[in-house]
Design a protein around this motif. Structure first.
Motif, short mmCIF file in Angstrom:
data_model
loop_
_atom_site.label_atom_id
_atom_site.label_comp_id
_atom_site.label_asym_id
_atom_site.label_seq_id
_atom_site.Cartn_x
_atom_site.Cartn_y
_atom_site.Cartn_z
N LEU A 184 16.77 -46.02 79.14
CA LEU A 184 16.28 -45.73 77.79
C LEU A 184 16.92 -46.65 76.77
N LYS A 207 11.33 -35.92 73.71
CA LYS A 207 12.53 -36.13 72.87
C LYS A 207 12.22 -35.83 71.40
N THR A 211 6.45 -41.15 82.63
CA THR A 211 6.15 -42.26 81.73
C THR A 211 7.03 -42.19 80.49
N THR A 212 7.20 -43.34 79.87
CA THR A 212 8.00 -43.36 78.63
C THR A 212 7.27 -42.62 77.50
N GLY A 231 19.61 -41.27 79.30
CA GLY A 231 19.51 -41.69 80.69
C GLY A 231 20.78 -41.48 81.50
N LEU A 258 10.43 -41.13 86.62
CA LEU A 258 10.89 -42.16 85.69
C LEU A 258 12.37 -42.44 85.87
N LEU A 306 8.22 -39.09 77.84
CA LEU A 306 9.61 -38.97 77.45
C LEU A 306 9.76 -38.97 75.93
N ASP A 307 9.06 -39.89 75.26
CA ASP A 307 9.15 -39.97 73.80
C ASP A 307 8.65 -38.68 73.15
#
Length: 365
Positions: free
Chosen positions: A365, A336, A328-329, A139, A347, A332-333
């Motif tokens: 994060l 990553k 959204t997370t 982040g 986000l 992102l997940d």
């Protein structure tokens, strides 16, 4: 031969003809059907091949239709209506027919007014740059993309979706693009004065038309020299459509600027030309995954597969990847987990004025 005996055919000049069809039904719907049959006959007849010597030529007529009855239209107004409809037929792919609709007139008038306002806005310096943060996996702010906005005196903040297409069509994209470059360089100078921002990069979009200007390289270097900005902090975003013509010239220009430290990013990767043979030769630092793939990667297995492939390809070519449109997370997940290291999207922050960038961004994060 295509019109009724009561029809009148005239040539207005060049490749424009006007056909006047009289004696149609008093019922509007039936009259429209009758005219559609006439215009279809014209298009079919004109569309047959013309043998010119040993060559066969095909014509693709675009036809605009203006209906009139008891309405009080002047001849000039009727011709303007038909002309607008014809240009709509061209815009819809040519070789087709379109009826005039008052909405066409309103859209054309609105477009003309917006074009005039944009010319004035460029002169009055009503354009501003907003900045959307680009962050790493923790982040932390890495840099930003500069996105042009227009502060219209009456309409307020105008989205680029409204005025960029007009700028492209009218050629105003050239002075607009040069303004963006100068504004980005000026911002980099401001950021260089603070320890917390001096390492940030700033990327700007450059249109195909702007990039292909003969003096594009000189204009970029001129903006850098005039401002004193560090070229290594500037990144130019190009789209894959640039690769459709004269790739060697594209590479030469990019390499010229790379010698001064300017970086390059390939925007909306995966939606355009995507030639891997050229990709390995292009002097780029970064790929940006189009947000259309990111948006549905959790629900569409094809999008997920495309994102994984792009990340694996970039890793093998030693290129950084920025995923656009991360909201959204969950997205992102996923990114990553498959090796993405840079992210951009709501986000982390919407496009914002420069003074809001640092204080608005917080590690999430």
């Amino acid at each position: 031969d295509c019109v009724r005996e009561s029809g009148t055919v005239s040539r207005f000049g060049g490749d424009e003809f006007v056909v006047l069809v009289e004696g149609l039904s008093a019922d509007a719907a039936q009259a429209s059907d009758e005219v559609a049959l006439v215009t279809s006959t014209i298009a079919t007849t004109l569309g047959k091949p013309y043998v010119l010597g040993e060559l066969s030529h095909h014509s693709t007529p675009s036809i605009g239709i203006a209906m009139f009855g008891q309405q009080l239209f002047t001849v000039d107004e009727l011709l303007k209506h038909a002309d607008l409809a014809m240009y709509q037929a061209k815009a819809d792919g040519r070789n087709t027919q379109r009826f005039f609709n008052p909405d066409m007139q309103a859209a054309a008038s609105s477009r003309a007014a917006l074009e005039a306002d944009l010319r004035r806005g460029l002169q009055e310096e009503e354009l501003v740059l907003f900045y959307q943060p680009i962050v790493d996996g923790n982040g932390r702010l890495q840099g930003a993309e500069g996105l042009v906005r227009w502060r219209h005196p009456r309409k307020g903040l105008v989205s680029p979706d409204e005025f960029i297409p007009i700028a492209e069509q009218t050629g105003m994209i050239l002075p607009l693009g040069q303004w963006v470059l100068k504004a980005a360089c000026a911002q980099l100078v401001v950021w260089s004065r603070s320890a917390s921002t001096r390492d940030l990069f700033l990327s700007v979009n450059v249109s195909v038309r702007q990039f292909r200007q003969p003096d594009f390289v000189e204009r970029v270097l001129g903006a850098l020299d005039a401002s004193g900005a560090n070229p290594e902090r500037l990144k130019i975003e190009l789209t894959e459509s640039l690769l459709m013509v004269d790739v060697e010239d594209v590479i030469a220009r990019m390499e010229h600027l790379r010698r001064y430290g300017v970086g390059f990013s390939l925007d909306d990767f995966g939606t355009g030309y995507s030639s891997l043979s050229y990709l390995k030769r292009l002097p780029i630092d970064q790929l940006k995954i189009d947000q259309g793939f990111v948006r549905h990667l959790q629900t569409d297995s094809n999008d997920a597969a495309i994102v994984r492939t792009i990340l694996a390809l970039a890793q093998s070519l030693d290129l950084n990847v920025v995923a656009e449109g991360v909201e959204t997370t969950g997205q992102l997940d996923f990114l990553k987990r498959h090796g993405c290291r840079s992210f951009q999207g709501y986000l982390f922050g919407r496009p914002m004025p420069a003074e809001m960038l640092e204080r608005a961004l917080r590690p999430v994060l």
